[in-house]
Design an enzyme around this catalytic site. Structure first.
Site, PDB file in Angstrom:
ATOM      1  N   ARG A 124       0.842  -1.199   0.000  1.00 26.22           N
ATOM      2  CA  ARG A 124       0.000   0.000   0.000  1.00 26.22           C
ATOM      3  C   ARG A 124       0.876   1.248   0.000  1.00 26.22           C
ATOM      4  NH1 ARG A 124      -3.237  -0.785   5.140  1.00 26.22           N
ATOM      5  NH2 ARG A 124      -1.370  -1.971   5.649  1.00 26.22           N
ATOM      6  N   GLU A 153      17.838 -15.075  12.025  1.00 27.28           N
ATOM      7  CA  GLU A 153      17.666 -15.121  13.482  1.00 27.28           C
ATOM      8  C   GLU A 153      16.238 -14.801  13.903  1.00 27.28           C
ATOM      9  OE1 GLU A 153      18.233 -16.147  16.761  1.00 27.28           O
ATOM     10  OE2 GLU A 153      20.318 -15.635  16.314  1.00 27.28           O
ATOM     11  N   LYS A 173       8.783 -23.573  13.544  1.00 29.68           N
ATOM     12  CA  LYS A 173       9.995 -23.261  14.305  1.00 29.68           C
ATOM     13  C   LYS A 173      10.712 -24.543  14.729  1.00 29.68           C
ATOM     14  CE  LYS A 173       7.979 -18.888  15.746  1.00 29.68           C
ATOM     15  NZ  LYS A 173       7.082 -18.243  16.728  1.00 29.68           N
TER      16      LYS A 173
END
Lengths: 430, 430
Positions: A49, A131, A207
């Site tokens: 946007r 990370e 994860k």
């Protein structure tokens, strides 16, 4: 010794994380330059946007054409904070092809196609750092990849989703049920309007796949991760946990088998003793416990999400990648030199807490105990409680394979005297 | 892609840590080679007692001539685990001069002459890594130097000495006095025969100097660190702490002043609330709490000493330094681009818990309160307790400069009604 030509950074995405990355790059420009050895310059920001007001970012840097931005050829580092698999994957690959290194916060993409991205980075001699993809600001990927590179990691167990930890913590401390705690999390902005990815464990599973791959130097795909959400955890489960001196957490657990020949990765709610360091992780905080052969037991704790913490992790990577660039070197690439099979959940060995609704008559315990014995599941403790002609039986087992426990429960359900299996929960952290 | 010519490692010192480094280099040689991209070979081991049997180390590798070993010219990495300032410093400098990079576990040397060693490393284009110098196996130096390189660290507060934490934990959980707890620590091997370096805070002060320098990108010398040991902590102090919902820890605290223009570093015993993550660090474990502007509050926890954990940290550095070597690059050097003054202890602002023995008669509290007010120290709570004509007064203050508190205490000692100052302890972690 400062180089004066700045390193050019392209930012893909300018939402909660991206805008914070841009802000810190501006407000802390001198510090970043001193730490890198050269100034860094925001060279372009790709957004969806373009009309939105973005404080502190010059209008001429804004573009909707992310592809053109990563193809410019003068970009040193592309910071990808769009999230999701596409178009992020194609943009990252294009960035490598056009000479840029990449810092990404994209757990979904890394879990799904980390190997492909690493291969692309290596093919072009570029860096891939991420990370921020796991546990937000908590330094975890770098410690696992680098600090523990001389050690053998046997176990990674952690709370890697802040939303579900907030909900479980509320249930624990206030006695609230799941829905009530979820409503509060939503009202406070800890849970999204559609909380599925968090509460069903998809986020944590991504994860877990990333952590298992790094920890065990092997490839673990998202599909390899066993996943169970926490929507069925009840106030009664917390009451049971308390009686055992435990609490309940949604854990991501990656383990190397005792013989070292296979690994497992799983996400599910579990009881853990109050004395375990993970038990005291409150609210939306994350924490990851790592067991390594020489180092012993380590824990990393901190905010697992949010714009600023995630930006901190992104900028740490940005500094490292920029330094590598000045050194004309690259940091560690993929380290998946072992091909360890990922065992199915049935082979995971752990303890179980099972609550049964049973008929309140003599001989029930003997029947139940026989079923456990027949399936090779050894019982640690049993607690019987009668009320109004009904009774409950709470069984805590010794360590047993998940498949044996499943077989036990299936057989228990067929007993006339067992009216229902109220809950089954794994017990971890001992 | 594996290079076949091995990287050569010289080991200086073969005690508890060194022998474990050598053992893991042998037993995990394949893993290390895969992670580095080339095999590593133990090329020599300098020891003081060459006749001692050293299992797994070929006799021809042993030498008593450490200087000749580091001067060989074919050594890629020197691992220094001798400890102490000399001869370690001269050996490390000689190693750089003869082309080697260095991994050190030497907190005393790094605290005393980190700047000189960094300068020598940079002059010769070599690496200096020392993760093992602070908090053993806990990844801390690398997260501070690299993961948080894009953030602004405002505070580092930690338990960085395992011996004293063991003693204080014993005192807390068993009610033992200092001497009794020290004796147990000695018997179990947690304290050395001469425990001065630990219990007087010298060891923690060296670590505080190192941490403050890295965290704030400035130079902090060992002499800049305020140091107070924990030998005068009593069972009564623990009782007082419990009444406040606190426990007592020996803390290393490095802070950036609120105006950002100066820093402080100090080591002393302090009360911290039981709800603080550091309060639950038991036995000889270490933990370090880091507060950064964007990342928020992080904690790193694990074993802070011991042969295996320290070896894990050394080997992680060894892998990194070897990778850099193959890349013909170096890792991050000293980052002390700010010259922030280190303020004296008098300017540190914190809270205090003061126990006074006073005469049990009317007006004492008013007198005492007046002294606090005259020195600008605001009182948070006062508790009076009378027994047998004597009375005690426990005052907890709001935040005040250390110098103001010292002035207050000096004036209190002059009051006729104050028979003695039983204890003064800082209150941290809120």
């Amino acid at each position: 010794m400062m180089r004066t030509r700045p390193l050019k950074v392209a930012l893909l995405g300018c939402g909660v994380v991206g805008s914070e990355v841009a802000r810190i790059m501006t407000t802390h420009a001198d510090d970043l330059a001193a730490r890198i050895g050269a100034p860094v310059e925001l060279a372009g920001v790709a957004v969806r946007r373009p009309d939105k007001v973005r404080e502190g970012i010059a209008a001429e840097l804004i573009t909707t054409d992310a592809t053109a931005l990563v193809k410019r050829g003068d970009i040193d580092v592309v910071v990808e904070v769009i999230g999701g698999v596409e178009p992020a994957r194609t943009l990252i690959r294009t960035a490598f092809e056009h000479g840029a290194s990449v810092v990404s916060a994209n757990k979904a993409l890394l879990a799904q196609d980390g190997a492909g991205l690493y291969a692309a980075a290596e093919e072009h001699g570029k860096d891939l750092y991420y990370e921020a993809a796991v546990a937000g600001a908590i330094p975890l990927i770098r410690p696992l990849r680098e600090s523990l590179a001389g050690d053998k990691i046997n176990r990674v167990m952690g709370i890697v989703n802040g939303t579900t930890n907030f909900i479980l913590d509320k249930m624990d401390t206030t006695g609230a049920g799941y829905q009530e705690a979820l409503d509060e999390a939503t009202a406070l902005g800890y849970a999204e309007a559609d909380p599925t990815a968090d509460v069903e464990g998809y986020d944590a599973a991504a994860k877990a796949a990333i952590l298992a791959g790094i920890a065990f130097h092997t490839r673990v795909r998202l599909d390899d991760v066993y996943r169970e959400g926490m929507t069925e955890v009840t106030a009664a489960d917390f009451a049971s946990a308390k009686r055992m001196g435990c609490t309940i957490k949604l854990l991501a657990i990656c383990e190397r088998a005792a013989d070292g020949e296979s690994v497992t990765a799983r996400v599910h709610p579990a009881m853990i003793p109050l004395s375990h360091p993970l038990a005291s992780v409150r609210e939306a905080y994350n924490a990851v416990f790592v067991e390594a052969e020489a180092a012993g037991r380590l824990m990393f704790y901190g905010p697992g999400a949010g714009g600023s913490p995630t930006a901190s992790a992104v900028l740490g990577d940005l500094v490292a990648v920029c330094r590598n660039r000045l050194n004309e070197a690259t940091g560690p690439g993929e380290s998946a030199y072992t091909q360890l099979p990922v065992s199915p959940m049935g082979e995971v060995v752990t303890r179980y807490h099972i609550s049964l609704d049973v008929a309140d008559k003599p001989g029930v315990l003997a029947q139940v105990a026989t079923v456990f014995a027949e399936h090779g599941v050894s019982i640690d403790t049993v607690r019987q409680q009668g009320k109004d002609g009904e009774a409950s039986l709470v069984v805590v087992t010794h360590r047993a394979p998940d498949a044996a426990l499943s077989g036990t429960v299936e057989a228990l359900r067929k007993l006339d005297t067992v009216r229902g299996v109220a809950s089954i929960m794994r017990v971890e952290g001992e």
